[in-house]
Design an enzyme around this catalytic site. Structure first.
Site, short mmCIF file in Angstrom:
data_model
loop_
_atom_site.label_atom_id
_atom_site.label_comp_id
_atom_site.label_asym_id
_atom_site.label_seq_id
_atom_site.Cartn_x
_atom_site.Cartn_y
_atom_site.Cartn_z
N TRP A 93 -27.16 -80.34 87.40
CA TRP A 93 -27.25 -80.18 85.94
C TRP A 93 -28.09 -78.94 85.70
CZ3 TRP A 93 -28.84 -84.89 88.25
CH2 TRP A 93 -30.19 -84.92 88.63
N ARG B 95 -33.83 -79.38 94.48
CA ARG B 95 -33.44 -80.00 95.74
C ARG B 95 -33.96 -81.41 95.98
NH1 ARG B 95 -35.09 -75.57 99.99
NH2 ARG B 95 -36.08 -74.43 98.28
N CYS C 87 -32.88 -72.88 95.24
CA CYS C 87 -32.71 -74.00 94.31
C CYS C 87 -33.99 -74.80 94.12
CB CYS C 87 -31.59 -74.92 94.80
SG CYS C 87 -31.34 -76.38 93.76
N GLU D 143 -32.07 -71.55 82.54
CA GLU D 143 -30.88 -70.83 83.01
C GLU D 143 -30.05 -70.36 81.82
OE1 GLU D 143 -29.73 -74.24 85.90
OE2 GLU D 143 -28.97 -72.40 86.81
N1 ARG Z 1 -27.54 -70.05 86.74
C1 ARG Z 1 -26.17 -70.44 86.65
C2 ARG Z 1 -25.76 -70.49 85.19
O1 ARG Z 1 -26.57 -70.32 84.35
C3 ARG Z 1 -25.91 -71.78 87.31
C4 ARG Z 1 -26.42 -71.92 88.74
C5 ARG Z 1 -26.52 -73.36 89.20
N2 ARG Z 1 -27.44 -74.10 88.38
C6 ARG Z 1 -27.72 -75.40 88.53
N3 ARG Z 1 -28.58 -75.94 87.69
N4 ARG Z 1 -27.17 -76.14 89.46
O2 ARG Z 1 -24.64 -70.75 84.83
#
Ligand code: ARG
Length: 354
Positions: free
Chosen positions: A230, A66, A63, A235
Site C-alpha cells: 500500500w 518490509r 523499502c 509517495e
Molecule cells: N513510489 C511509487 C509511486 O508513487 C510506488 C513504489 C512502491 N510503493 C509502495 N508503497 N509499495 O507510485
C-alpha cells in the site's frame, strides 16, 4: 556465481529458515542439481517460489515497509503464456490486491522468460506532451504513453487517464488491453480544513503495483512478477503530486493558501507540502483505503530491524531511499547508517522493453 550455486544456496536457505527436515533438503538438492545439469534450468515448487518472493521483499534495501514481508500473497501464474489470459490474471491481481480498499500485499509470478509486462505499474496515469513542451498528465509516463499510442491506444488527453496494460509474449508484438473502470480504485483529494482543496480536482489511484522489476530467486529470473503493497502518503503527497518534474502542484496549493510565493524564506513550499500530505492521508483514510504515514512507517521499520536482529540476520538498506521525503530527521532512520549490500532473492531493475 553459477545457476547451480545460486540454486543450492537458495534451497538450503529455504529448508533452514522453514525448519524442514535435512533428508528432504538433500533429496531436493539432488533433484535440482540434476535438472540444472540436464536442462540448464530448474523449476521452483510453488512453496519455494512464495518463500523466495517474500524474502526478496525482506531484502529490498529501498523499502521502508518490509515489516510485513511474511504477509505477501503469492499467485503462481507460471503456466500461463497467453496474452488474454495474462490480462485476466492481471485484472484478478488488481481486484484481489485492492480488496475494496483493504489492500493486500500481493505478487503474481508469470513464466520466467516468455512474458513481459511493459507497464511500470499496472495502474498509472498517462502523460501527453503539448506543442509548447508542457505536459498534461504524469510526465513520468511520457515515453510509455507514446508507445501505447503507437500500438493503437487512444488516450483522452486528460490529467489522470489510466494507461492500458501492455503484455508481450516472447518476440510477438505487444498487445494492449484497457482496464475496466470498475477495477480502478481512486481517491479524490480533499483537506480536513481547507474546503477549496477539493476544487483542485487532484486524485490518486489506491494501489501501487510495480510491474517493471524482475524477481531473482535461486538463479532463476522472473521478468514478469508484478507486486504491490500500500502507499506511504509521502509517495503521493511529497513526490508524485509535488515534484516539479511530476504534477508540480506546490505553487498552486501555496497560492490557494495565500502564501507569499515570491520569497523562499516564507517556506511556502514546505507549508504547502505539509497540507498536501495531510490531504492525501485524510482522503485515503476517510475512503477506507489502506495507507501509512511516514512516522508510523518508520516505527514499523524499526520493528522490522528488531525482528531481523532476533532472527540473527543483518538488515541491509539504502538510506537515501529509506528516509521519507518529508521531515526525514523526525524518524530514527535519518540518524543511523545502513549497509546497502545486495542479497538474493531480490527485486531489481531490468532493461526497458521499449
Ligand atoms: N513510489 C511509487 C509511486 O508513487 C510506488 C513504489 C512502491 N510503493 C509502495 N508503497 N509499495 O507510485
Amino acid at each position: 556465481m553459477s545457476m547451480l550455486n545460486k540454486a543450492m544456496d537458495f534451497i538450503k536457505m529455504y529448508y533452514a529458515e522453514n525448519d524442514l527436515p535435512e533428508e528432504q533438503m538433500n533429496q531436493r538438492l539432488g533433484e535440482v542439481e540434476q535438472q540444472i545439469t540436464e536442462h540448464g534450468h530448474y523449476t521452483h515448487t510453488t512453496d519455494e517460489l512464495a518463500y523466495g518472493a517474500r524474502v526478496a521483499w525482506r531484502n529490498s534495501n529501498k523499502c521502508i515497509g518490509r515489516l510485513f514481508w511474511q504477509s505477501l500473497q503469492v499467485k503462481d501464474q507460471r503456466v500461463i503464456i497467453d496474452e488474454e489470459i495474462i490480462y485476466e490474471k492481471l485484472l484478478e491481481h488488481i481486484d484481489f490486491a485492492t480488496n475494496d480498499g483493504k489492500i493486500r500485499p500481493t505478487i503474481s509470478i508469470f513464466e520466467p522468460k516468455k512474458v513481459r509486462i511493459w507497464n511500470h505499474q499496472l495502474i498509472r496515469y498517462a502523460g501527453y506532451e503539448q506543442e509548447d513542451g508542457s505536459v498534461i498528465g504524469d510526465p513520468d509516463s511520457l515515453a510509455f504513453t507514446k508507445q501505447c499510442i503507437e500500438l493503437g491506444w487512444q488516450g483522452n488527453g486528460g490529467q489522470f487517464d489510466v494507461l492500458p496494460l501492455v503484455i508481450q509474449i516472447e518476440d510477438h508484438p505487444p498487445r494492449f488491453f484497457d482496464i475496466p473502470q470498475e477495477y480502478i480504485k481512486e481517491v479524490p483529494l480533499r483537506h480536513p480544513e481547507f474546503d477549496w482543496f477539493a476544487d483542485l480536482h487532484m486524485k490518486w489511484y489506491a494501489v501501487p503495483m510495480i510491474s517493471s522489476m524482475k524477481l531473482e530467486v535461486g538463479g532463476i529470473t522472473y521478468a514478469a512478477a508484478p507486486f504491490n503493497g500500500w502507499y506511504m502518503g509521502t509517495e503521493i503527497g511529497a513526490r508524485n503530486l509535488a515534484d516539479e518534474y511530476r504534477y508540480n502542484m506546490l505553487p498552486i496549493v501555496a497560492e490557494r493558501m495565500g502564501l507569499n510565493t515570491t520569497s523562499n524564506s516564507s517556506l511556502w513550499r514546505d507549508r504547502a507540502l505539509v497540507e498536501l500530505n495531510v490531504a492525501v492521508l485524510f482522503s485515503f483514510k476517510e475512503d477506507g483505503v489502506s495507507i501509512v504515514d511516514h512516522h508510523t512507517a518508520a516505527q514499523q521499520f524499526k520493528r522490522f530491524e528488531v525482528n531481523e536482529a532476533s532472527a540473527d540476520r543483518d538488515v541491509t538498506g539504502n538510506w537515501t531511499w529509506l528516509i521519507p521525503p518529508l521531515s526525514p530527521a523526525a524518524t530514527h532512520i535519518f540518524h543511523k547508517q545502513y549497509d546497502n549490500t545486495k542479497k538474493s532473492p531480490e527485486y531489481s531493475y531490468q532493461k526497458s522493453p521499449y
